[in-house]
Scaffold this motif. Structure first.
Motif, PDB file in Angstrom:
ATOM      1  N   UNK A  18       0.709  -1.317   0.138  1.00 28.57           N
ATOM      2  CA  UNK A  18      -0.064   0.008   0.043  1.00 28.57           C
ATOM      3  C   UNK A  18       0.780   1.284   0.043  1.00 28.57           C
ATOM      4  N   UNK A  19       2.279   1.172  -0.354  1.00 30.68           N
ATOM      5  CA  UNK A  19       3.023   2.318  -0.264  1.00 30.68           C
ATOM      6  C   UNK A  19       3.111   2.979  -1.779  1.00 30.68           C
ATOM      7  N   UNK A  20       2.603   4.231  -1.821  1.00 29.45           N
ATOM      8  CA  UNK A  20       2.804   4.867  -3.176  1.00 29.45           C
ATOM      9  C   UNK A  20       3.922   5.221  -3.744  1.00 29.45           C
ATOM     10  N   UNK A  54      11.159   4.400   2.368  1.00 27.43           N
ATOM     11  CA  UNK A  54       9.634   4.682   2.033  1.00 27.43           C
ATOM     12  C   UNK A  54       9.075   5.159   3.451  1.00 27.43           C
ATOM     13  N   UNK A  55       8.018   5.830   3.234  1.00 24.49           N
ATOM     14  CA  UNK A  55       7.000   6.281   4.375  1.00 24.49           C
ATOM     15  C   UNK A  55       5.932   5.515   4.272  1.00 24.49           C
ATOM     16  N   UNK A  56       5.577   4.870   5.212  1.00 28.23           N
ATOM     17  CA  UNK A  56       4.148   4.244   5.660  1.00 28.23           C
ATOM     18  C   UNK A  56       3.032   5.348   5.727  1.00 28.23           C
ATOM     19  N   UNK A  57       1.778   4.839   5.511  1.00 35.68           N
ATOM     20  CA  UNK A  57       0.677   5.615   5.832  1.00 35.68           C
ATOM     21  C   UNK A  57       0.624   6.297   7.225  1.00 35.68           C
ATOM     22  N   UNK A  58       1.037   5.593   8.199  1.00 35.98           N
ATOM     23  CA  UNK A  58       1.218   5.997   9.467  1.00 35.98           C
ATOM     24  C   UNK A  58       2.088   6.991   9.878  1.00 35.98           C
ATOM     25  N   UNK A  59       2.989   7.110   8.708  1.00 35.66           N
ATOM     26  CA  UNK A  59       4.115   8.245   9.018  1.00 35.66           C
ATOM     27  C   UNK A  59       5.580   7.643   9.306  1.00 35.66           C
TER      28      UNK A  59
END
Length: 177
Positions: A18-20, A54-59
């Motif tokens: 789910x990482x853009x 990378x940065x996850x949705x949680x930050x």
């Protein structure tokens, strides 16, 4: 395998998490294209290591770096394989199983962690989460690996902060402590 193939594998694995694409940096010593990704067909650099940030949705920010192989493309493929393995572990509940197993080890005699009050030097009558957070920040300023501390020291601080939050019934980042 080309460098482009390796990059595409990495990006595909991260997309499955789910990482853009815009939250990913692929770092190598290969010249980059205009989009910032490494070029294929370039001469193999002296340092063939690769790292993916990378940065996850949680930050939360993550990185995997591998320099095991002599070709950049192979190191990128190894990162993609590692991501695939991590996704498999997560999908099948292995991460929770490991967490429970290691939690069980801390329950063994002689493996007890110090109390959060001891870690932060907070007196028994203190129930103010703001005081705990301030003590945490003071300790973290020297315990963090980037500041000369170690991963173990930070893990102890983070566990103590979680324990304090649980005991005091206050969220770690919450206001109104």
């Amino acid at each position: 395998m080309t460098v482009t193939d390796g990059v595409q594998r990495v990006l595909a694995e991260l997309q499955r998490f789910g990482i853009d694409r815009q939250d990913v940096i692929v770092s190598t010593n290969v010249r980059t294209r205009l989009d910032g990704l490494p070029r294929s067909g370039e001469r193999e650099p002296a340092d063939s290591g690769a790292a993916v940030y990378w940065q996850e949705r949680t930050g939360a920010r993550r990185v995997i770096a591998i320099d095991h192989y002599i070709k950049v493309a192979d190191n990128l493929a190894a990162i993609a394989a590692t991501l695939d393995a991590m996704r498999s572990i997560e999908r099948h509940g292995g991460a929770r199983i490991l967490e429970r197993a290691f939690t069980g080890f801390t329950a063994l005699p002689g493996a007890t962690a110090p109390s959060w009050r001891d870690v932060f030097g907070v007196p028994p009558d203190c129930h103010d989460m703001a005081v705990v957070r301030a003590a945490y920040r003071r300790r973290a300023s020297s315990a963090h690996p980037d500041k000369g501390g170690s991963n173990d020291e930070m893990a102890t601080l983070n566990a103590a902060l979680r324990d304090a939050s649980t005991e005091l019934g206050k969220p770690i980042g919450g206001e109104g402590s």
